[in-house]
Design a protein around this motif. Structure first.
Motif, short mmCIF file in Angstrom:
data_model
loop_
_atom_site.label_atom_id
_atom_site.label_comp_id
_atom_site.label_asym_id
_atom_site.label_seq_id
_atom_site.Cartn_x
_atom_site.Cartn_y
_atom_site.Cartn_z
N TYR A 39 0.85 -1.37 0.00
CA TYR A 39 -0.03 0.02 0.18
C TYR A 39 0.91 1.06 -0.24
CZ TYR A 39 -2.53 3.82 2.14
OH TYR A 39 -3.35 4.86 2.45
N VAL A 61 -7.19 3.99 -4.02
CA VAL A 61 -6.13 3.05 -3.32
C VAL A 61 -6.32 3.64 -2.03
CG1 VAL A 61 -3.78 2.38 -2.74
CG2 VAL A 61 -4.71 2.41 -5.10
N ALA A 65 -7.78 1.71 1.57
CA ALA A 65 -7.17 1.40 2.80
C ALA A 65 -7.85 1.82 3.81
CB ALA A 65 -5.86 2.11 2.73
N GLU A 76 -2.28 -0.72 8.04
CA GLU A 76 -1.95 -0.06 6.75
C GLU A 76 -0.73 -0.43 6.42
OE1 GLU A 76 -2.53 4.17 6.49
OE2 GLU A 76 -4.84 3.94 6.50
N LEU A 117 -7.36 -4.84 -1.83
CA LEU A 117 -6.37 -4.91 -0.93
C LEU A 117 -6.61 -6.15 -0.07
CD1 LEU A 117 -5.98 -1.13 0.27
CD2 LEU A 117 -4.86 -2.21 -1.50
#
Length: 160
Positions: A39, A61, A65, A76, A117
């Protein structure tokens, strides 16, 4: 229609951006650079790339997160972009007036971007557990676990 059941739903979080005013080809050029990266590394890459498509992908993105930390409680630092895909959306068609009462068609393409993710801390814990099981002897009184060799378990297929 057959619905597929997701296997990794407990470690995955996603963000979806629809009808983003950009061609799918230009968005794929950016997405290919961040797929499979962590990330934090993906955010640095997106900040430094000179393409116009980086900003909406950066926002997606970041949103994914935020979903991971708020909804599932993931950290994260453990997030990795496991899947990122771009699909073509609707084409917005307009007419631009030209000379002598004529018109000229304008086509603005859109795209749908999905960022998924995945939390890798779960897999790191399971890898440590599997490495423990692979040690010779691999029996512990506390866990009551025993490893059996697959090919010499005394079954039918042991004969040579």
């Amino acid at each position: 229609m057959i619905k597929k059941k997701k296997k990794k739903a407990y470690t995955e979080v996603y963000a979806l951006g629809q009808y983003i005013s950009m061609s799918a080809h230009k968005a794929r050029r950016v997405i290919d650079q961040i797929r499979g990266r962590s990330y934090e590394e993906a955010l640095m890459i997106l900040e430094l790339m000179p393409y116009r498509g980086c900003y909406p992908i950066f926002k997606l993105v970041y949103s994914a997160a935020a979903n991971a930390s708020h909804n599932k409680g993931f950290k994260e630092t453990n997030l990795v972009i496991s899947k990122a895909e771009v699909n073509q959306g609707n084409t917005v068609k307009k007419l631009k007036p030209r000379a002598r009462g004529r018109s000229y068609p304008i086509k603005r393409s859109t795209c749908h971007i999905t960022i998924i993710l995945e939390d890798i801390s779960f897999y790191q814990q399971s890898e440590e557990y599997l490495m423990y099981l692979k040690k010779p002897g691999c029996s512990n009184e506390n866990l009551n676990l025993t490893c059996y060799h697959t090919y010499s378990s005394g079954g039918l297929w042991d004969k040579k």
